[in-house]
Design a protein around this motif. Structure first.
Motif, mmCIF file in Angstrom:
data_model
loop_
_atom_site.group_PDB
_atom_site.id
_atom_site.type_symbol
_atom_site.label_atom_id
_atom_site.label_comp_id
_atom_site.label_asym_id
_atom_site.label_seq_id
_atom_site.Cartn_x
_atom_site.Cartn_y
_atom_site.Cartn_z
ATOM 1 N N PHE A 42 16.625 0.013 -51.165
ATOM 2 C CA PHE A 42 15.912 1.242 -50.845
ATOM 3 C C PHE A 42 14.457 0.941 -50.500
ATOM 4 C CE2 PHE A 42 19.083 2.521 -54.107
ATOM 5 C CZ PHE A 42 19.902 3.276 -53.277
ATOM 6 N N ALA A 43 13.833 1.907 -49.817
ATOM 7 C CA ALA A 43 12.430 1.744 -49.450
ATOM 8 C C ALA A 43 11.535 1.624 -50.676
ATOM 9 C CB ALA A 43 11.990 2.929 -48.586
ATOM 10 N N GLN A 44 11.962 2.240 -51.805
ATOM 11 C CA GLN A 44 11.154 2.161 -53.026
ATOM 12 C C GLN A 44 11.089 0.728 -53.581
ATOM 13 O OE1 GLN A 44 13.368 4.500 -52.362
ATOM 14 N NE2 GLN A 44 12.177 6.395 -52.404
ATOM 15 N N HIS A 45 11.997 -0.162 -53.119
ATOM 16 C CA HIS A 45 11.993 -1.549 -53.598
ATOM 17 C C HIS A 45 11.062 -2.437 -52.781
ATOM 18 C CE1 HIS A 45 16.306 -0.544 -55.026
ATOM 19 N NE2 HIS A 45 15.460 -0.393 -56.021
ATOM 20 N N LEU A 46 10.563 -1.933 -51.651
ATOM 21 C CA LEU A 46 9.769 -2.788 -50.771
ATOM 22 C C LEU A 46 8.497 -3.276 -51.442
ATOM 23 C CD1 LEU A 46 10.162 -0.843 -47.396
ATOM 24 C CD2 LEU A 46 11.236 -3.006 -48.034
ATOM 25 N N ALA A 47 7.747 -2.356 -52.044
ATOM 26 C CA ALA A 47 6.457 -2.742 -52.631
ATOM 27 C C ALA A 47 6.620 -3.743 -53.774
ATOM 28 C CB ALA A 47 5.696 -1.501 -53.086
ATOM 29 N N PRO A 48 7.485 -3.475 -54.783
ATOM 30 C CA PRO A 48 7.599 -4.473 -55.866
ATOM 31 C C PRO A 48 8.173 -5.799 -55.392
ATOM 32 C CG PRO A 48 9.218 -2.711 -56.143
ATOM 33 C CD PRO A 48 8.283 -2.270 -55.074
ATOM 34 N N ALA A 49 9.095 -5.766 -54.408
ATOM 35 C CA ALA A 49 9.666 -7.026 -53.914
ATOM 36 C C ALA A 49 8.610 -7.840 -53.173
ATOM 37 C CB ALA A 49 10.850 -6.720 -52.996
ATOM 38 N N ARG A 50 7.849 -7.213 -52.291
ATOM 39 C CA ARG A 50 6.808 -7.949 -51.568
ATOM 40 C C ARG A 50 5.749 -8.485 -52.526
ATOM 41 N NH1 ARG A 50 6.479 -3.350 -46.783
ATOM 42 N NH2 ARG A 50 8.258 -4.125 -45.547
ATOM 43 N N ARG A 51 5.417 -7.672 -53.537
ATOM 44 C CA ARG A 51 4.423 -8.112 -54.508
ATOM 45 C C ARG A 51 4.912 -9.357 -55.254
ATOM 46 N NH1 ARG A 51 4.574 -3.953 -57.688
ATOM 47 N NH2 ARG A 51 3.504 -2.641 -56.150
ATOM 48 N N ALA A 52 6.201 -9.388 -55.590
ATOM 49 C CA ALA A 52 6.743 -10.536 -56.325
ATOM 50 C C ALA A 52 6.670 -11.813 -55.490
ATOM 51 C CB ALA A 52 8.198 -10.243 -56.725
ATOM 52 N N TRP A 53 6.969 -11.719 -54.201
ATOM 53 C CA TRP A 53 6.897 -12.919 -53.363
ATOM 54 C C TRP A 53 5.452 -13.369 -53.164
ATOM 55 C CZ3 TRP A 53 11.929 -11.131 -52.723
ATOM 56 C CH2 TRP A 53 12.910 -12.125 -52.571
ATOM 57 N N VAL A 54 4.545 -12.413 -53.045
ATOM 58 C CA VAL A 54 3.133 -12.781 -52.904
ATOM 59 C C VAL A 54 2.645 -13.509 -54.157
ATOM 60 C CG1 VAL A 54 0.792 -11.838 -52.780
ATOM 61 C CG2 VAL A 54 2.564 -10.987 -51.244
ATOM 62 N N GLN A 55 3.012 -12.982 -55.316
ATOM 63 C CA GLN A 55 2.567 -13.609 -56.566
ATOM 64 C C GLN A 55 3.183 -14.990 -56.755
ATOM 65 O OE1 GLN A 55 3.702 -10.630 -59.413
ATOM 66 N NE2 GLN A 55 1.852 -9.373 -59.061
ATOM 67 N N GLY A 56 4.367 -15.221 -56.155
ATOM 68 C CA GLY A 56 5.012 -16.532 -56.282
ATOM 69 C C GLY A 56 4.358 -17.598 -55.424
ATOM 70 N N GLY A 57 3.565 -17.195 -54.428
ATOM 71 C CA GLY A 57 2.888 -18.149 -53.566
ATOM 72 C C GLY A 57 3.819 -18.715 -52.505
ATOM 73 N N GLY A 58 3.245 -19.490 -51.608
ATOM 74 C CA GLY A 58 4.022 -20.108 -50.538
ATOM 75 C C GLY A 58 4.256 -19.155 -49.386
ATOM 76 N N TRP A 59 5.128 -19.625 -48.459
ATOM 77 C CA TRP A 59 5.446 -18.787 -47.304
ATOM 78 C C TRP A 59 6.215 -17.547 -47.735
ATOM 79 C CZ3 TRP A 59 2.731 -19.794 -43.293
ATOM 80 C CH2 TRP A 59 2.361 -21.101 -42.973
#
Length: 850
Positions: A42-59
């Motif tokens: 769902f669209a509501q998952h976009l923000a937390p998912a993107r935030r998690a990848w950003v916090q993990g670092g890398g590409w």
């Protein structure tokens, strides 16, 4: 086709772990994350998912839903004239035009409207389902559907024919926006599966030639149970709403935020929202409500209802009060007051001559606006929309709608100012004003209004059950866990059975039920969860949902049970304040003159006299268009008065009866009575007229002659010390012996009148009328009730002059007591109380002691 890796996630589910699992898999398969695509449910998952990848670092991979990804690849294909648009209001117009050309479709309005709705619903479901099929395979899919629906005759033939029509319409629909996804070639597809497999996503993976990963959140969620699960059984709707709101507030006091408020019962959750807003809780509502219930939609619909040629006056007033008329404050109040006083139930009956300057100006402005929506014949939808826009502009509402969030959506749904985009459909559809109003109402009812998110993060999120999963909620509050709202039998497709729906890729009842069970499993898998249900809905008993009962069985197998719910509401001690019979004093409020009804009230119940005649409290006159018996009585008095004024000498029964009926028609026109609504009373009068003429001829033979009618009289009895009497006497006749007979017309029960005069001193009305005349009369006075029912019956009050003197003397004593400060207690009994307008003031039903 690459093989699809499917890996279950572990509890507790969180986006950081999901991103780590995906990154580990990507490294092991040499996937370039810069060009990989992560699909979330769902669209509501976009923000937390993107935030998690950003916090993990890398590409960073590209995190999207299928719809946001498709929207980024290209514009939505535009539907040509007649094609499906997936807009319910537009597609219903096209479906109606299509079905009218089919000779086998039933044309009676109800069946036709049902057929239109069924075709649109089925076609929409088919088009949404075909998005999961690759474009080059769709021709074969539609042919399988034709073969499936080919059978003719037998049970369900009409439904199959309509379903075939829906299928052909769906097959001609423009390409789906998500078709571009089949041509996309990322370095890898990474799918987060929650709430069951998505048909489109599964087909993308099967068609892909790149590495694919499915991270399964469903399997662990189905096995997990939240550490705290409570269940509360409530007494009713309001109790459940209060308990749910109290639980939300308790979580917030403990620092548990954000809280998910599950909108399983939309009506109940709207009440919970109202309770939370009183406590100034910041809310984000992801479900919204029907656009038709917004103030903006109400303004548009009130204008259309007021524009009807047969609009009731109350619809006019509703419209005037809803719009931003610059002069509508006092002018509208004045207009309403005059309409109630004159009993103008139809807007067409309003006579501007009887209005004050402000009300007359408002009335003229309203007529000018509504004139823009008048039409003697059917017009095209585009013409009606242009007229509606002009009327909104003229009344000053249009700019207010454009500036309002909900108002802007109303204008978009109705395509105000955008008719060129669909001029073909709109120009070909002819409608009357009533049909246009129904179309607007339906379009607003079909649409939902979701308010924008607050500027600050919300502490409470109102969300559907399916969107609770994989979101960082600190707690879940779940009202509506009863068998009518959770796990209830879902409505089947209107034209397809489950086998046909399954073959066409349309969700079946079983699939929808399984999706709900899976969403519920996610909701109760983590964090404290509070379930609420009520035992009844009005008079209908409710039970705990079977889905919640299955959860109870799972808890027992795990050696647990629901945690007893502790009501967080604070108990408040309320001091008892018993109510007794009121007895106000009103020595300074006595009026200069009393009417017959005031004297009746004083004798029957002093408190009623105090409320209605000393304080002059009144219920607002109804503006109901329905003609009541009171209206018939007013008309009947006017008819008999006019008839006797015109009557000179007795004539034949036939001639006098014809004259009476002609006078009746004249008075009906003068009073503006609607022919249809007045028909029952008019038919009754047609039977009454010959009986009345026969009775009148008998009176003529007895020497009685009509003298006066509808006469206002005043008197000033010396015993009343400055207070007078006033009243209107229906009729006065000269009778044999030189006496004057006062006659009061009655359309009620003759039996009740006979009972009244059996005890002469209890009959106030006739005695009052005689008291009015005693001072000026030089001849004996008589008084009679004339019952104008199935039988003309004269009911005489015996020795009425004695009763009149007793009435004056008795009331003189009562008035002296009031002047001396005596209380006016609520002593009424029986029918006096049953139909008393002041019953809510004396609080008789709440007295501590009888």
């Amino acid at each position: 086709m690459e093989s699809i890796a499917r890996l279950p996630l572990e509890m507790p589910l969180n986006w950081a772990d999901i991103a780590d699992r995906a990154n580990v898999w990507a490294r092991s398969h040499n996937v370039d994350l810069r060009s990989a695509v992560v699909l979330v449910p769902f669209a509501q998952h976009l923000a937390p998912a993107r935030r998690a990848w950003v916090q993990g670092g890398g590409w960073q991979p590209r995190v999207e839903t299928t719809h946001t990804l498709a929207a980024s690849l290209g514009p939505t294909p535009r539907a040509d004239e007649g094609q499906l648009t997936l807009d319910a209001s537009t597609d219903r117009l096209n479906a109606a035009r299509m079905l009218r050309s089919q000779t086998w479709v039933r044309k009676d309005p109800l069946a036709f409207d049902d057929a239109v709705a069924a075709v649109v619903t089925t076609a929409h479901a088919m088009v949404k389902a075909v998005a999961a099929i690759e474009p080059h395979e769709r021709a074969a899919h539609w042919q399988r559907g034709r073969d499936l629906l080919m059978a003719s005759g037998g049970p369900g033939a009409s439904e199959r024919a309509l379903a075939r029509l829906a299928l052909e319409w769906a097959a001609l629909a423009p390409a789906r926006p998500t078709d571009l996804l089949f041509a996309l070639q990322p370095s890898a597809w990474i799918v987060i599966q929650a709430g069951g497999a998505d048909a489109l996503t599964e087909r993308l993976l099967l068609a892909a030639s790149v590495p694919c990963l499915v991270l399964d959140a469903d399997t662990p969620a189905q096995a997990a149970l939240a550490p705290s699960l409570s269940l509360a059984a409530c007494h009713g709707f309001e109790h459940e709403a209060e308990c749910a709101a109290a639980q939300v507030l308790a979580h917030l006091r403990q620092g548990d935020a954000p809280v998910a408020l599950v909108a399983q019962d939309r009506v109940l959750v709207r009440r919970v929202r109202a309770l939370l807003e009183r406590q100034r809780v910041s809310l984000l509502d992801e479900t919204g409500w029907k656009l038709s219930t917004t103030r903006a939609a109400a303004q548009v619909m009130s204008l259309l209802r007021a524009a009807s040629p047969i609009a009731a006056t109350d619809l006019w007033l509703d419209w005037l009060k809803a719009g931003p008329w610059p002069q509508a404050g006092r002018a509208c109040m004045e207009l309403e007051s005059v309409c109630r006083r004159e009993a103008w139930s139809q807007a067409s009956a309003i006579n501007a001559i009887k209005l004050g300057p402000a009300a007359a100006a408002l009335h003229a402005d309203a007529i000018a606006v509504l004139g823009l929506l008048s039409a003697e014949r059917r017009q095209s939808l585009s013409t009606w929309l242009s007229s509606l826009q002009a009327a909104l502009q003229r009344s000053g509402v249009l700019e207010a709608l454009r500036a309002d969030e909900a108002g802007g959506q109303v204008l978009r749904v109705l395509r105000i100012s955008e008719t060129a985009a669909w001029s073909g459909q709109a120009a070909q559809t002819l409608m009357s004003l009533d049909e246009f109003s129904a179309w607007v109402d339906e379009a607003l009812e079909e649409s939902s209004f979701v308010p924008g998110a607050p500027s600050e993060p919300a502490n409470v999120v109102i969300t559907p059950l399916a969107r609770v999963m994989l979101r960082p909620f600190a707690a879940v509050v779940f009202p509506g866990a009863d068998d009518h709202h959770l796990g209830a039998v879902t409505a089947p497709q209107p034209l397809l059975n489950d086998a046909q729906a399954l073959a066409l890729g349309v969700p079946t009842s079983a699939q929808r039920r399984e999706a709900e069970l899976l969403a519920f499993a996610h909701a109760v898998s983590a964090g404290p969860v509070s379930l609420f249900y009520r035992r009844s809905e009005g008079a209908e008993p409710l039970a705990l949902s079977p889905v919640a009962e299955r959860l109870a069985l799972r808890l027992r197998r795990a050696g647990r049970d629901f945690t007893p719910w502790v009501d967080p509401r604070e108990a408040q001690a309320v001091t008892a304040t018993p109510i007794g019979m009121p007895a106000p004093r009103a020595a300074t409020l006595l009026p200069q003159s009393l009417s017959a009804s005031a004297c009746e009230a004083l004798r029957a119940c002093p408190y009623r006299f105090h409320a209605l005649h000393l304080l002059r409290l009144r219920e607002a006159d109804e503006l109901d268009a329905e003609i009541e018996k009171r209206d018939y009585g007013t008309w009947l008095h006017a008819v008999l008065m006019s008839f006797h004024e015109q009557r000179r000498e007795p004539a034949s029964a036939e001639a006098e009866c014809a004259h009476l009926m002609a006078v009746a028609q004249q008075q009906k026109l003068l009073l503006g009575l609607n022919d249809v609504d007045f028909l029952p009373f008019e038919a009754g009068f047609a039977e009454l007229a010959p009986r009345y003429i026969a009775w009148l001829h008998q009176r003529d033979e007895q020497g009685a002659r009509w003298w006066q009618g509808e006469q206002d009289r005043r008197a000033a009895p010396p015993e009343w010390r400055g207070i007078g009497l006033h009243g209107r006497i229906d009729r006065m006749d000269h009778v044999r012996g030189g006496a004057i007979e006062l006659i009061d017309y009655k359309t009620g029960s003759a039996g009740a009148l006979r009972d009244k005069v059996k005890q002469p001193l209890e009959d106030t009305q006739l005695a009052f009328y005689v008291a009015l005349m005693q001072a000026e009369a030089t001849v004996p006075l008589q008084a009679t009730y004339l019952a104008l029912g199935r039988k003309i019956e004269a009911i005489t009050h015996p020795e009425v002059e004695d009763s009149a003197r007793a009435l004056v003397q008795g009331l003189a004593r009562d008035l002296d007591h009031i002047r001396a400060g005596a209380g006016l207690p609520a002593l009424g009994e029986g029918q006096v109380c049953d139909y008393c307008e002041a019953r809510g003031l004396c609080r008789r039903d709440h007295w501590a002691a009888p």
